[in-house]
Design a protein around this motif. Structure first.
Motif, mmCIF file in Angstrom:
data_model
loop_
_atom_site.group_PDB
_atom_site.id
_atom_site.type_symbol
_atom_site.label_atom_id
_atom_site.label_comp_id
_atom_site.label_asym_id
_atom_site.label_seq_id
_atom_site.Cartn_x
_atom_site.Cartn_y
_atom_site.Cartn_z
ATOM 1 N N UNK A 282 0.830 -1.210 0.000
ATOM 2 C CA UNK A 282 0.000 0.000 0.000
ATOM 3 C C UNK A 282 0.859 1.252 0.000
ATOM 4 N N UNK A 283 0.257 2.337 -0.473
ATOM 5 C CA UNK A 283 0.867 3.666 -0.389
ATOM 6 C C UNK A 283 -0.244 4.695 -0.474
ATOM 7 N N UNK A 284 -0.040 5.831 0.167
ATOM 8 C CA UNK A 284 -0.992 6.945 0.115
ATOM 9 C C UNK A 284 -0.465 7.985 -0.869
ATOM 10 N N UNK A 285 -1.396 8.575 -1.611
ATOM 11 C CA UNK A 285 -1.054 9.631 -2.558
ATOM 12 C C UNK A 285 -1.912 10.838 -2.218
ATOM 13 N N UNK A 286 -1.272 11.975 -2.006
ATOM 14 C CA UNK A 286 -2.001 13.200 -1.686
ATOM 15 C C UNK A 286 -2.303 13.992 -2.948
ATOM 16 N N UNK A 287 -3.338 14.819 -2.871
ATOM 17 C CA UNK A 287 -3.736 15.726 -3.968
ATOM 18 C C UNK A 287 -3.928 14.989 -5.286
ATOM 19 N N UNK A 288 -4.723 13.952 -5.260
ATOM 20 C CA UNK A 288 -5.021 13.190 -6.466
ATOM 21 C C UNK A 288 -6.458 13.479 -6.885
ATOM 22 N N UNK A 289 -6.614 14.036 -8.062
ATOM 23 C CA UNK A 289 -7.938 14.424 -8.552
ATOM 24 C C UNK A 289 -8.755 13.199 -8.944
ATOM 25 N N UNK A 290 -10.048 13.352 -8.896
ATOM 26 C CA UNK A 290 -10.949 12.269 -9.299
ATOM 27 C C UNK A 290 -10.913 12.102 -10.816
ATOM 28 N N UNK A 291 -11.289 10.915 -11.260
ATOM 29 C CA UNK A 291 -11.386 10.661 -12.694
ATOM 30 C C UNK A 291 -10.639 9.407 -13.109
ATOM 31 N N UNK A 292 -10.428 9.286 -14.413
ATOM 32 C CA UNK A 292 -9.753 8.120 -14.986
ATOM 33 C C UNK A 292 -8.246 8.241 -14.816
#
Length: 175
Positions: free
Chosen positions: A139-149
């Protein structure tokens, strides 16, 4: 009252005869339009695409053969690796990968990297290194990732003899 002879005379004056010269001019006009249209299309095709896809075609061909061999080796290992992207907060997201071998046992000790990129977008890709939590679950967390494809490229190195796994997945991140 007009006589029938006068009617045929006015009819003869209004009729236009098709002569060889008329047909010649129509043919020349038709083919001139066709040649002009073709010249425009040829100019547009040659000016918009120079025909060069890559400057290193030979080297790319050799690399492609290596990629085919790696793909066959990956298929022979029969690993089952699945990746998911899910929302974890307002703007953060979690990338999760589950890896299992041919006997359905968890694969531990892999170095897993995930690359997230937008389809057909000039945005820079987001590269994250996943950490192993449970055995076979990374696992890893990603910040500031916009919704969508998103396109999720997974690479896992390790296992016996430094084996590698690569996959490309299309995922959707909800709002």
């Amino acid at each position: 009252m007009t006589s029938p002879m006068a009617d045929t005379m006015t009819q003869a004056r209004t009729e236009r005869k098709i002569t060889g010269r008329t047909v010649l001019f129509w043919m020349i006009g038709f083919f001139t339009v066709i040649f002009i249209a073709n010249a425009i299309f040829i100019h547009l095709a040659l000016s918009s695409f120079p025909g060069v896809v890559t400057e290193t075609a030979y080297e790319d061909g050799l690399a492609y053969n290596d990629a085919i061999a790696a793909s066959r080796a990956q298929a022979a290992r029969d690993w089952s690796v699945s990746g998911a992207l899910e929302r974890a907060g307002q703007t953060a997201a979690r990338v999760e990968v589950v890896a299992r071998d041919a006997e359905d046992a968890p694969l531990s000790g892999l170095a897993v990297t995930a690359t997230l990129r937008r389809p057909a977008s000039p945005e820079a890709p987001v590269v994250v290194v996943l950490q192993e939590g449970e055995t076979g679950r990374y696992q890893a967390m990603v910040n500031d990732l916009a919704a969508g494809n998103w396109i999720l490229d997974l690479e896992a190195q390790g296992g016996q003899d430094g084996e590698a796994f690569k996959s490309r997945n299309r995922v959707f991140l909800s709002q």
